[in-house]
Design a protein around this motif. Structure first.
Motif, short mmCIF file in Angstrom:
data_model
loop_
_atom_site.label_atom_id
_atom_site.label_comp_id
_atom_site.label_asym_id
_atom_site.label_seq_id
_atom_site.Cartn_x
_atom_site.Cartn_y
_atom_site.Cartn_z
N PHE A 272 0.77 -1.24 0.00
CA PHE A 272 0.00 0.00 0.00
C PHE A 272 0.80 1.30 0.00
O PHE A 272 0.38 2.27 -0.63
CB PHE A 272 -0.93 0.02 1.23
CG PHE A 272 -1.82 -1.18 1.36
CD1 PHE A 272 -2.78 -1.46 0.40
CD2 PHE A 272 -1.68 -2.04 2.44
CE1 PHE A 272 -3.59 -2.58 0.53
CE2 PHE A 272 -2.49 -3.15 2.57
CZ PHE A 272 -3.46 -3.42 1.61
N ARG B 18 -5.84 -0.05 6.21
CA ARG B 18 -6.28 -0.92 5.12
C ARG B 18 -6.66 -2.28 5.70
O ARG B 18 -6.43 -2.56 6.87
CB ARG B 18 -5.16 -1.13 4.09
CG ARG B 18 -4.79 0.09 3.24
CD ARG B 18 -5.89 0.42 2.25
NE ARG B 18 -5.45 1.43 1.31
CZ ARG B 18 -5.49 2.74 1.51
NH1 ARG B 18 -5.93 3.19 2.69
NH2 ARG B 18 -5.10 3.58 0.59
N SER C 93 -8.72 5.06 3.02
CA SER C 93 -8.78 3.63 3.35
C SER C 93 -10.19 3.15 3.69
O SER C 93 -10.41 1.99 3.93
CB SER C 93 -7.87 3.33 4.54
OG SER C 93 -8.39 3.90 5.72
#
Length: 307
Positions: free
Chosen positions: A115, A171, A301
């Motif tokens: 990410f 996340r 997110s």
């Protein structure tokens, strides 16, 4: 507090660097050359340093230097001091070039592999005056660094105690089994983790959230994880599996490129704990720049999930 007899005035960075290089090379001659010192001056500095600390840092012999236990402590702490000074010089130089602030970001392997890079690139594009210093650590060490003030922000897998920190969701990811292509457990339907515990396993080093989850799940099943190898990176895990040294779990988004590149197989897990939450944390007294960066990472997110 310094102990009686310590003369801190004798601690200068040239002498500290000389001692660290002596420890690393085992040679006063080599260390003196690296510090642009003549040998007698280097020898005198080392003796003054030992007198100032009250400890013998090295044992001299005809072949060079042997480090003592005190020398190992000095090398570890001295190296940290030199790195801090390098960071100070770097930040001051950045100020002259318009970079107003460094943010120290510690993050786990899962966050870095899946990410963070594009988010960091986007943030630094929007805020070119900010420099992000990223350090990879296992999740436990990320949280510890936040508590100790060594990190301004941390991204880690949910699990470590975060009391006293300001933590938000970052996340989600999914752990999947990765296997050699012709392994007996290869299949498409979800597999219970407990059904794979007869196998030898490859995992990350101690402190990694991934390893802790595997060990906890094995214990809950009344079994022992047959841990054969521990490595530092997802790629290294993949290479071990490809060589037939064991099976492994990896986050799906990071695993799929490895599976394709190394001609492996993957399989989903039935277990609820395979669906993981990643968190982003800061200290509660963090300044506005750090809060702004944390919120930048947090806001996109919502409902985001690894694919």
């Amino acid at each position: 507090m310094p102990q009686p007899g310590y003369n801190l005035a004798r601690f200068d960075f040239v002498s500290i660097r000389l001692a660290v290089l002596c420890a690393q090379t085992g040679s006063l001659t080599t260390a003196a050359r690296e510090c642009n010192l003549v040998l007698p001056a280097a020898s005198r500095r080392l003796k003054e340093l030992e007198a100032a600390t009250g400890c013998q840092l090295f044992v001299r012999h005809s072949r060079g230097l042997d480090i003592t236990s005190a020398g190992r402590v000095f090398m570890r702490r001295g190296l940290a001091l030199l790195q801090e000074m390098d960071g100070l010089v770097s930040e001051l130089a950045d100020l002259r070039h318009g970079i107003a602030r460094h943010v120290r970001l510690f993050a786990g392997t899962a966050a870095i592999n899946q990410f963070l890079p594009p988010l960091m690139a986007e943030y630094t594009h929007l805020h070119p005056e900010v420099h992000i210093d990223l350090e990879e650590q296992v999740s436990e060490h990320v949280v510890q660094a936040l508590r100790e003030g060594r990190a301004d922000m941390g991204v880690f897998v949910e699990g470590p105690d975060t009391e006293g920190l300001d933590v938000k969701d970052f996340r989600q990811d999914e752990l999947v089994l990765i296997l050699p292509r012709h392994h007996p457990l290869v299949g498409k339907s979800p597999l219970a983790f407990a059904d794979a515990l007869d196998e030898s396993w490859v995992s990350l080093n101690p402190g990694a959230a991934l390893l802790q989850q595997q060990q906890s799940a094995a214990m809950a099943a009344g079994r022992t994880l047959k841990l054969r190898m521990q490595v530092r990176s997802f790629d290294a895990v993949g290479h071990m599996v490809a060589s037939g040294l064991g099976i492994a779990l990896l986050p799906k988004a990071a695993a799929l490129p490895i599976v394709r590149a190394m001609q492996l197989s993957w399989r989903p897990l039935k277990d609820e704990w395979a669906q993981r939450r990643l968190k982003v944390g800061i200290r509660k007294e963090a300044d506005s720049l750090v809060v702004n960066f944390r919120d930048f990472l947090h806001l996109p997110s919502q409902n985001a999930k690894a694919t």
